[in-house]
Design a protein around this motif. Structure first.
Motif, PDB file in Angstrom:
ATOM      1  N   SER A  22      -1.443  10.272   0.868  1.00 31.22           N
ATOM      2  CA  SER A  22      -0.147   9.660   1.159  1.00 31.22           C
ATOM      3  C   SER A  22      -0.312   8.156   1.330  1.00 31.22           C
ATOM      4  O   SER A  22      -1.425   7.652   1.563  1.00 31.22           O
ATOM      5  CB  SER A  22       0.445  10.259   2.440  1.00 31.22           C
ATOM      6  OG  SER A  22       0.578  11.665   2.338  1.00 31.22           O
ATOM      7  N   GLY A  23       0.811   7.441   1.258  1.00 33.84           N
ATOM      8  CA  GLY A  23       0.758   5.991   1.396  1.00 33.84           C
ATOM      9  C   GLY A  23       0.207   5.542   2.740  1.00 33.84           C
ATOM     10  O   GLY A  23      -0.568   4.582   2.824  1.00 33.84           O
ATOM     11  N   TRP A  24       0.617   6.261   3.840  1.00 29.23           N
ATOM     12  CA  TRP A  24       0.142   5.848   5.167  1.00 29.23           C
ATOM     13  C   TRP A  24      -1.368   5.987   5.290  1.00 29.23           C
ATOM     14  O   TRP A  24      -2.013   5.219   6.013  1.00 29.23           O
ATOM     15  CB  TRP A  24       0.844   6.650   6.261  1.00 29.23           C
ATOM     16  CG  TRP A  24       0.501   8.106   6.328  1.00 29.23           C
ATOM     17  CD1 TRP A  24       1.151   9.141   5.725  1.00 29.23           C
ATOM     18  CD2 TRP A  24      -0.589   8.697   7.063  1.00 29.23           C
ATOM     19  NE1 TRP A  24       0.541  10.343   6.024  1.00 29.23           N
ATOM     20  CE2 TRP A  24      -0.526  10.106   6.851  1.00 29.23           C
ATOM     21  CE3 TRP A  24      -1.604   8.186   7.870  1.00 29.23           C
ATOM     22  CZ2 TRP A  24      -1.437  10.992   7.404  1.00 29.23           C
ATOM     23  CZ3 TRP A  24      -2.520   9.066   8.430  1.00 29.23           C
ATOM     24  CH2 TRP A  24      -2.428  10.453   8.200  1.00 29.23           C
ATOM     25  N   ARG A  25      -1.955   6.949   4.582  1.00 26.80           N
ATOM     26  CA  ARG A  25      -3.410   7.101   4.626  1.00 26.80           C
ATOM     27  C   ARG A  25      -4.091   5.909   3.959  1.00 26.80           C
ATOM     28  O   ARG A  25      -5.116   5.417   4.450  1.00 26.80           O
ATOM     29  CB  ARG A  25      -3.822   8.402   3.935  1.00 26.80           C
ATOM     30  CG  ARG A  25      -3.437   9.667   4.703  1.00 26.80           C
ATOM     31  CD  ARG A  25      -3.977  10.901   4.018  1.00 26.80           C
ATOM     32  NE  ARG A  25      -3.631  12.123   4.738  1.00 26.80           N
ATOM     33  CZ  ARG A  25      -4.328  12.614   5.758  1.00 26.80           C
ATOM     34  NH1 ARG A  25      -5.412  11.971   6.165  1.00 26.80           N
ATOM     35  NH2 ARG A  25      -3.961  13.731   6.358  1.00 26.80           N
ATOM     36  N   LEU A  69       0.818  -1.211   0.000  1.00 25.91           N
ATOM     37  CA  LEU A  69       0.000   0.000   0.000  1.00 25.91           C
ATOM     38  C   LEU A  69       0.855   1.265   0.000  1.00 25.91           C
ATOM     39  O   LEU A  69       0.388   2.331  -0.426  1.00 25.91           O
ATOM     40  CB  LEU A  69      -0.936   0.002   1.208  1.00 25.91           C
ATOM     41  CG  LEU A  69      -1.959  -1.134   1.249  1.00 25.91           C
ATOM     42  CD1 LEU A  69      -2.781  -1.073   2.528  1.00 25.91           C
ATOM     43  CD2 LEU A  69      -2.884  -1.066   0.036  1.00 25.91           C
ATOM     44  N   GLY A  70       2.087   1.124   0.479  1.00 26.98           N
ATOM     45  CA  GLY A  70       2.986   2.280   0.443  1.00 26.98           C
ATOM     46  C   GLY A  70       3.235   2.758  -0.975  1.00 26.98           C
ATOM     47  O   GLY A  70       3.555   3.932  -1.213  1.00 26.98           O
ATOM     48  N   LYS A  71       3.089   1.861  -1.930  1.00 26.88           N
ATOM     49  CA  LYS A  71       3.285   2.224  -3.342  1.00 26.88           C
ATOM     50  C   LYS A  71       2.097   2.991  -3.912  1.00 26.88           C
ATOM     51  O   LYS A  71       2.133   3.444  -5.060  1.00 26.88           O
ATOM     52  CB  LYS A  71       3.530   0.954  -4.166  1.00 26.88           C
ATOM     53  CG  LYS A  71       4.828   0.218  -3.778  1.00 26.88           C
ATOM     54  CD  LYS A  71       5.043  -0.994  -4.654  1.00 26.88           C
ATOM     55  CE  LYS A  71       6.354  -1.691  -4.302  1.00 26.88           C
ATOM     56  NZ  LYS A  71       7.526  -0.823  -4.542  1.00 26.88           N
ATOM     57  N   MET A  72       1.016   3.128  -3.098  1.00 30.95           N
ATOM     58  CA  MET A  72      -0.150   3.875  -3.556  1.00 30.95           C
ATOM     59  C   MET A  72      -0.038   5.370  -3.248  1.00 30.95           C
ATOM     60  O   MET A  72      -0.976   6.129  -3.462  1.00 30.95           O
ATOM     61  CB  MET A  72      -1.427   3.322  -2.907  1.00 30.95           C
ATOM     62  CG  MET A  72      -1.785   1.917  -3.363  1.00 30.95           C
ATOM     63  SD  MET A  72      -3.321   1.338  -2.598  1.00 30.95           S
ATOM     64  CE  MET A  72      -4.520   2.485  -3.296  1.00 30.95           C
ATOM     65  N   ALA A  73       1.104   5.765  -2.703  1.00 29.41           N
ATOM     66  CA  ALA A  73       1.305   7.175  -2.360  1.00 29.41           C
ATOM     67  C   ALA A  73       1.020   8.048  -3.578  1.00 29.41           C
ATOM     68  O   ALA A  73       1.526   7.809  -4.673  1.00 29.41           O
ATOM     69  CB  ALA A  73       2.721   7.402  -1.867  1.00 29.41           C
ATOM     70  N   GLY A  74       0.174   9.052  -3.388  1.00 30.12           N
ATOM     71  CA  GLY A  74      -0.173   9.964  -4.475  1.00 30.12           C
ATOM     72  C   GLY A  74      -1.494   9.642  -5.135  1.00 30.12           C
ATOM     73  O   GLY A  74      -2.106  10.509  -5.779  1.00 30.12           O
TER      74      GLY A  74
END
Length: 364
Positions: free
Chosen positions: A76-79, A66-71
């Protein structure tokens, strides 16, 4: 939490999350204990508890993915981690309502004969110890029971180790040259091994009909890991990585054992329910301690964090020993008739003594 736009909103969401989650683990332990005899409970509970351990492994995998979903969507990825995992939890909660077992007395998946059998087995295993209503005497016997307070201390050290691992494991993994995202991924085998060993230990504990020695083995392994981590200048970083396995495996051997061990030695519906809530509620103070002892400016040595966690592991060992000695002494006292004066109590009070009934025998 994934959608909030302020720190205050994040804190409020976290408070509500903790509030609604608080009763889950003690409630599950209580429910399990209504179906299984004392030396059948540990392996069943650990198979459930290992999912908690594996969630640490899964969280590392999901954080990596999911960190790769940043943007995406401007988030942000954490969201996205909070949003996706939160939605998944909601869906599973709705579906699980169809499968969660009811109390044995009203379980629809059991026949009337099977419900009677479950009740009879538990009654025989606990010598008929009951605490089916709360009055002044039963509240006093519960809240002043030394076993519950000792059990909370036993659990506190284990909880501190479990929560603390989430703070220092990624830092040590990054020392090996991995990025933060890769560190999350490489934490997976640590939790996977911990889950496997925890389940194997549970089967051994039920088979041997013993808790104390296996608790102490877990604490010793856990403490050995912290000793290594406290000497960062004297051991290479790959040895520190191995020490992570020791702290995790040892902690997760002892943690479910302390929960079931105390539950095994409480008698009656109210005593088991309140006791589980008190042990886990008070023991989870270890999580508060863990969140305040791993100071960022001390990274990567975390001397205060590792030293405090080692001390709490030793405290757990002391509490387990006090618990073991106290239970043996009480059993011998009852064998000598030292609690037979309770037979002179009014019948209504005798029938609501829980594990204070002279016939009840403790396990260790």
């Amino acid at each position: 939490m994934g959608l909030t736009q302020s720190f205050a909103g994040l804190v409020v969401c976290r408070v509500f999350l903790g509030f609604f989650e608080a009763g889950f683990l003690p409630g599950c332990l209580y429910l399990f204990s209504m179906y299984y005899k004392r030396y059948e409970l540990q392996r069943r509970f650990n198979m459930f508890f290992c999912l908690t351990i594996l969630s640490g492994s899964a969280s590392g995998f999901f954080a990596y993915a999911l960190g790769k979903m940043a943007g995406v969507g401007g988030y942000s990825g954490w969201r996205w981690i909070f949003i996706i995992e939160g939605l998944g939890t909601v869906v599973l909660a709705i579906v699980s309502k169809l499968f969660v077992a009811d109390w044995p007395e009203t379980a629809k998946f059991l026949t009337a004969k099977e419900r009677a059998l479950v009740g009879r087995r538990i009654h025989e295993d606990t010598a008929g110890a009951a605490m089916d209503y709360l009055d002044t005497n039963s509240r006093r016997r519960t809240l002043l029971d030394w076993k519950i307070w000792c059990g909370a201390i036993m659990y506190l050290g284990c909880a501190n180790s479990g929560y603390g691992g989430a703070f220092f494991t990624p830092t040590i993994l990054k020392q090996l040259g991995w990025t933060s995202t890769e560190a999350q991924l490489y934490s997976i085998p640590i939790y996977a091994l911990s889950a496997g060993v925890a389940v194997a230990t549970a089967f051994l504990s039920d088979r041997l009909r013993h808790r104390y020695a296996l608790c102490m083995c877990g604490i010793f392994i856990n403490a050995a890991g912290y000793v290594v981590l406290l000497a960062p200048k004297h051991v290479p970083v790959d040895v520190r990585y191995v020490a992570l396995y020791f702290t995790s495996v040892g902690g997760y051997i002892a943690q479910p054992l302390t929960l079931v061990w105390m539950n095994n030695n409480l008698g009656g519906h109210y005593k088991k329910g309140i006791g589980a809530a008190m042990q886990i509620g008070l023991g989870n103070l270890g999580g508060i301690i863990a969140s305040n002892i791993y100071v960022t400016k001390e990274a990567p040595t975390f001397s205060a964090g590792f030293g405090t966690s080692l001390a709490l592991s030793c405290l757990t060992a002391v509490a387990c020993t006090v618990f073991f000695v106290g239970l043996r002494w009480e059993n011998r006292t009852r064998d000598r008739g030292g609690r037979d004066h309770r037979y002179n109590l009014p019948k209504s009070e005798q029938d609501n003594l829980g594990d204070d009934h002279p016939r009840f025998r403790f396990v260790y």
